[in-house]
Design a protein around this motif. Structure first.
Motif, short mmCIF file in Angstrom:
data_model
loop_
_atom_site.label_atom_id
_atom_site.label_comp_id
_atom_site.label_asym_id
_atom_site.label_seq_id
_atom_site.Cartn_x
_atom_site.Cartn_y
_atom_site.Cartn_z
N PRO A 81 0.74 -1.37 0.00
CA PRO A 81 -0.09 0.15 0.06
C PRO A 81 0.68 1.15 -0.02
CG PRO A 81 -0.90 -1.79 1.58
CD PRO A 81 0.45 -2.25 1.08
N ALA A 82 2.04 1.13 0.80
CA ALA A 82 2.82 2.59 0.53
C ALA A 82 3.48 3.00 -0.88
CB ALA A 82 4.05 2.17 1.59
N THR A 83 3.59 1.92 -1.64
CA THR A 83 4.04 2.07 -2.83
C THR A 83 2.95 2.45 -3.84
OG1 THR A 83 5.54 0.28 -2.85
CG2 THR A 83 4.93 0.91 -5.17
N SER A 84 1.79 2.06 -3.56
CA SER A 84 0.43 2.79 -4.34
C SER A 84 0.21 3.99 -3.80
CB SER A 84 -0.63 1.62 -4.23
OG SER A 84 -0.49 0.43 -4.44
N GLU A 85 0.43 4.32 -2.64
CA GLU A 85 0.20 5.67 -2.26
C GLU A 85 1.14 6.72 -2.56
OE1 GLU A 85 -1.01 8.95 -0.09
OE2 GLU A 85 -2.20 7.04 -0.67
N TYR A 86 2.23 6.20 -2.62
CA TYR A 86 3.43 7.24 -3.20
C TYR A 86 3.26 7.50 -4.86
CZ TYR A 86 7.92 8.81 -5.01
OH TYR A 86 8.82 9.48 -5.57
N LEU A 87 3.09 6.23 -5.39
CA LEU A 87 2.75 6.66 -6.82
C LEU A 87 1.66 7.21 -7.32
CD1 LEU A 87 3.68 2.71 -8.16
CD2 LEU A 87 5.33 5.02 -8.24
N GLN A 88 0.74 7.36 -6.41
CA GLN A 88 -0.67 7.96 -6.64
C GLN A 88 -0.39 9.41 -6.43
OE1 GLN A 88 -3.50 6.67 -8.20
NE2 GLN A 88 -3.68 9.19 -8.20
N GLN A 89 0.14 9.77 -5.40
CA GLN A 89 0.83 11.34 -5.18
C GLN A 89 1.58 11.72 -6.26
OE1 GLN A 89 1.82 12.75 -1.43
NE2 GLN A 89 1.50 10.68 -0.29
N GLU A 90 2.34 10.95 -6.85
CA GLU A 90 3.20 11.35 -8.01
C GLU A 90 2.31 11.72 -9.13
OE1 GLU A 90 6.19 12.53 -8.12
OE2 GLU A 90 7.17 11.59 -6.53
N ARG A 91 1.34 10.72 -9.13
CA ARG A 91 0.37 11.00 -10.41
C ARG A 91 -0.28 12.15 -10.27
NH1 ARG A 91 -0.90 5.50 -9.21
NH2 ARG A 91 0.05 4.00 -11.05
N ASN A 92 -0.73 12.48 -8.96
CA ASN A 92 -1.71 13.77 -8.59
C ASN A 92 -0.89 15.09 -9.09
OD1 ASN A 92 -3.70 12.04 -7.93
ND2 ASN A 92 -3.26 12.06 -5.74
N PHE A 93 0.40 14.88 -8.40
CA PHE A 93 1.24 16.27 -8.51
C PHE A 93 1.67 16.26 -10.23
CE2 PHE A 93 5.60 18.08 -9.40
CZ PHE A 93 5.23 19.43 -8.58
N MET A 94 1.83 15.39 -10.73
CA MET A 94 2.18 15.53 -12.34
C MET A 94 0.81 15.98 -13.28
SD MET A 94 4.50 14.98 -14.67
CE MET A 94 4.04 16.24 -15.65
N SER A 95 -0.34 15.57 -12.47
CA SER A 95 -1.61 16.21 -13.27
C SER A 95 -1.77 17.44 -13.06
CB SER A 95 -2.67 15.30 -12.57
OG SER A 95 -3.90 15.83 -13.20
N ARG A 96 -1.30 18.06 -11.53
CA ARG A 96 -1.44 19.58 -11.60
C ARG A 96 -0.63 20.43 -12.31
NH1 ARG A 96 -2.26 17.31 -6.33
NH2 ARG A 96 -0.04 17.67 -5.65
N LEU A 97 0.64 19.62 -12.54
CA LEU A 97 1.67 20.35 -13.30
C LEU A 97 1.65 20.40 -14.72
CD1 LEU A 97 4.64 21.86 -13.30
CD2 LEU A 97 5.63 19.38 -13.74
N GLU A 98 0.91 19.14 -15.30
CA GLU A 98 0.41 19.32 -16.44
C GLU A 98 -0.64 20.39 -16.91
OE1 GLU A 98 0.11 15.71 -19.10
OE2 GLU A 98 0.33 14.38 -17.11
#
Length: 718
Positions: free
Chosen positions: A72-89
């Motif tokens: 779950p820690a992996t999934s949570e971290y990757l999702q946070q990176e996705r969310n940040f990338m989405s905002r930057l995009e």
């Protein structure tokens, strides 16, 4: 103006708390402002103790657990990176959309390739407006009625990704085979069917196949490759059409994990061939192309360090072969058991890369110093001092031998292109050497390609060796200017100059684009490769840095606005160069980068690791290689210093560079260097080759260019 180093961060695990908002208006570059506006940044993932013990080196890897997607820690971290990338995009969306519109405006739609004759048909492909994949077509020679061979859009229906391993049509012109991959992991479902009046009916499917497959001449059997657990094409099987694939005959099962297997057919179609190849050794096996196959016959048993490649025409074999890193030479022999005879001796400056046999002679793909070159050697002229050059002498122009699908053809096709010249398809009549331009890549949108200037220069590296650098920019550009410097430098693969309609958007906005042909690639032959692999691998990093210095010293590049870009092994090249001097560059794009190389190369259970040892070395068996890789592995050598603005990409289904390498790299960089602006773009439905849909390819490239433009654009106060 407040410099980046003056930004104030609090020592908090919440990145949103680290930004002093009063500095936002005085950030010197637009990308810094956009990163700040995209907060909250991902929280640092948990650090778990994990010790990696090698031959003589012990390393601590706090993010090793990120390779476990079920954690779950992996999934949570990757999702946070996705969310940040989405905002930057989102902050780059307007520029990205503008760039995508420019890309599409330059491409004719529908866009159609020039036909290739094979048998009684000519084959071509077409991309229709608003469709993501090509449609493969054919028509009878001299006819007008077009029929569909394969519509990739129909195959891809209801799938987010599509990879095609190839399309084979048997000599009966109706039996067809193609492989499909719907995840990006490069494991293919092989479909076999028949093609009648533009309709393909699938008769059989064979799961878990690799790239290579070929029909026998009588279309009764299909040879194909099957990957092992590490995705190495390790087994060749013969499938009798119409039978259950579970009864397919194993023709070869390669136990040496350094070797890949592939299948094919000689140019005269008289023989089926099985090739076994490692990075420095090869072996061929022969089979009849029709009737009972029998057991494969070895052409010449493998000999460590001997590489050879063969073809057959007019009753003779022709081979290019080399021992232990020497340059290739050309040989001929009629009987596989007889000694090889030299066929044609090349001039001293020419290095052989490939060849195409024809009924009249052989066309050679060469490198002369650092330029591509094509030479024709007629059979009747063998023994004369030299063949006839059929390509130009401009080092900035790439001449590529395309060959000819018909064994009786007395013409040959080549392609010429450069960073400023659209791809041009040329057919050469080998009886007269007359050149005919068949097709040139069309560029719409009012583009005048004469507005762009390309050239090649030579950058002295740290040891005095001159490193070729090819570049392009608008003729009216005021220099020095922002520069994107690209490099690869591995596997002996040359990065030859080629035209890109998408790159024009960057050039038109004031960029210089340059390629550093560093050691480790193949731009100057096999020795150039050897000088940048194994224990010489770090030389490529010095070459890349020297290329950047040369661009500045020659008033081409603005020293404050140099950006780097590299993919896969090129991502390692760029990331290792950044570690030499993190403050040297303005931004960098690392696409599916091989940044955790020591950990991966030390794990023989991972896909492709063992086959990579001849390129990188084996740290399991060598203290020297282990120590060397530990000294340059980008992940292991990240510093607590500010790095340039970074865009890093990965694919969850990447079987070549696993997603956790870029993910760990970004996590560790966030830990060590909170001042660094870094974003991780994760492709959920793609592998090493990235997105497959045309629209997504445009969007991803536009995102990269928008990021680079923002990184080199001064921010406006307020």
């Amino acid at each position: 103006m407040v410099g980046i180093g003056d930004l104030h961060y609090l020592h908090s695990n919440n990145y949103e708390d680290r930004i002093d908002r009063s500095t936002l208006a005085s950030m010197p570059y637009l990308s810094q402002l956009l990163f700040a506006r995209s907060t909250p940044l991902p929280s640092l993932p948990s650090q778990l103790g994990h010790t990696l013990t090698g031959r003589s080196i012990t390393r601590e890897d706090p993010f090793y657990y990120l390779r476990d997607l079920t954690n779950p820690a992996t999934s949570e971290y990757l999702q946070q990176e996705r969310n940040f990338m989405s905002r930057l995009e989102g902050t780059l969306e307007e520029m990205r959309d503008e760039l995508v519109a420019e890309f599409r405006a330059r491409i004719p739609e529908p866009d159609e390739s020039y036909p290739t004759r094979r048998g009684s048909y000519e084959y071509f492909s077409r991309i229709e407006p608003d469709l993501d994949y090509p449609i493969h077509l054919r028509r009878k020679i001299g006819g007008t009625e077009v029929e569909t061979v394969l519509d990739e859009n129909a195959v891809a229906q209801n799938h987010d990704f599509l990879g095609i391993s190839g399309i084979a049509i048997a000599d009966d012109e109706h039996t067809i085979a193609y492989g499909v991959d719907f995840s990006g992991d490069e494991r293919y479902l092989l479909r076999i069917g028949h093609l009648v009046d533009g309709v393909v009916t699938i008769d059989e499917e064979i799961p878990s196949t690799s790239y290579g497959f070929v029909f026998s001449n009588d279309a009764r059997q299909l040879l194909y490759t099957r990957p092992d657990d590490t995705l190495r094409p390790a087994v060749v099987l013969a499938h009798s059409l119409g039978s259950d694939h579970s009864s397919d005959v194993v023709l070869m099962d390669e136990k040496d994990q350094r070797f890949y297997l592939d299948v094919g057919r000689t140019k005269d179609r008289n023989l089926l061939v099985i090739s076994a190849s490692s990075a420095i050794t090869s072996e061929y096996w022969l089979l009849p192309s029709s009737g009972e196959l029998g057991a494969p016959i070895c052409f010449r048993p493998r000999e460590q360090g001997l590489e050879y490649h063969l073809d057959h025409i007019n009753g003779s074999f022709y081979l290019m072969a080399a021992h232990d890193g020497e340059e290739y030479r050309l040989f001929t022999v009629q009987d596989r058991l007889a000694p090889w005879e030299p066929f044609f001796e090349l001039p001293n400056d020419d290095r052989l890369e490939g060849f195409e046999v024809t009924p009249l002679g052989i066309v050679l793909q060469l490198r002369s110093v650092d330029r591509t070159k094509l030479t024709y050697v007629a059979f009747e002229q063998v023994g004369e001092p030299a063949g006839v050059e059929i390509s130009g002498d401009d080092a900035a122009v790439t001449s590529v031998l395309l060959g000819n699908a018909e064994p009786t053809a007395t013409t040959i096709r080549i392609e010429e292109t450069s960073l400023a010249m659209p791809a041009t398809l040329i057919e050469i009549d080998l009886t007269t050497l007359e050149r005919t331009i068949l097709w040139q890549q069309r560029v719409l949108g009012g583009v005048d390609t004469t507005n762009y200037l390309t050239m090649r220069g030579y950058a002295p590296s740290d040891d005095g060796t001159l490193i070729p650098v090819t570049l392009v920019h608008r003729r009216d550009l005021t220099l020095p200017a922002p520069t994107l410097l690209y490099s690869y430098g591995a596997y002996g693969e040359p990065i030859d100059p080629g035209f890109s309609t998408m790159r024009l958007s960057l050039l038109d906005r004031g960029f210089v684009y340059a390629i550093a042909h560093v050691r480790g690639g193949g731009e100057l032959g096999r020795q150039w490769h050897d000088l940048g692999r194994l224990e010489h691998k770090p030389q490529g990093f010095q070459d890349l840095r020297s290329a950047a210095d040369w661009l500045v010293d020659n008033n081409i590049s603005n020293p404050s606005l140099i950006c780097l870009r590299g993919a896969s092994a090129g991502g390692l090249m760029v990331a290792a160069t950044l570690n030499l001097d993190p403050s040297r560059f303005r931004a960098a794009v690392l696409e599916v980068p091989f940044v955790d190389c020591l950990t991966t190369i030390s794990d023989p259970d991972l896909p492709l690791t063992i086959t990579e040892w001849e390129e990188w070395g084996n740290p399991i068996e060598s203290d020297i290689i282990e120590s060397l890789m530990a000294s340059y592995s980008p992940y292991d050598n990240l510093k607590a210093e500010r790095y340039p603005d970074l865009l890093v990409t990965t694919g969850l289904n990447d079987s070549r560079v696993s997603y956790w390498e870029p993910a760990k790299y970004v996590a560790k960089l966030r830990l060590l260097s909170p001042l660094t602006n870094v974003a991780l773009k994760i492709e959920n439905e793609a592998g090493h080759m990235g997105a497959s849909k045309r629209t997504e390819v445009y969007q991803n490239e536009a995102l990269v260019e928008a990021f680079l433009l923002a990184a080199c654009t001064p921010s406006e106060p307020g």
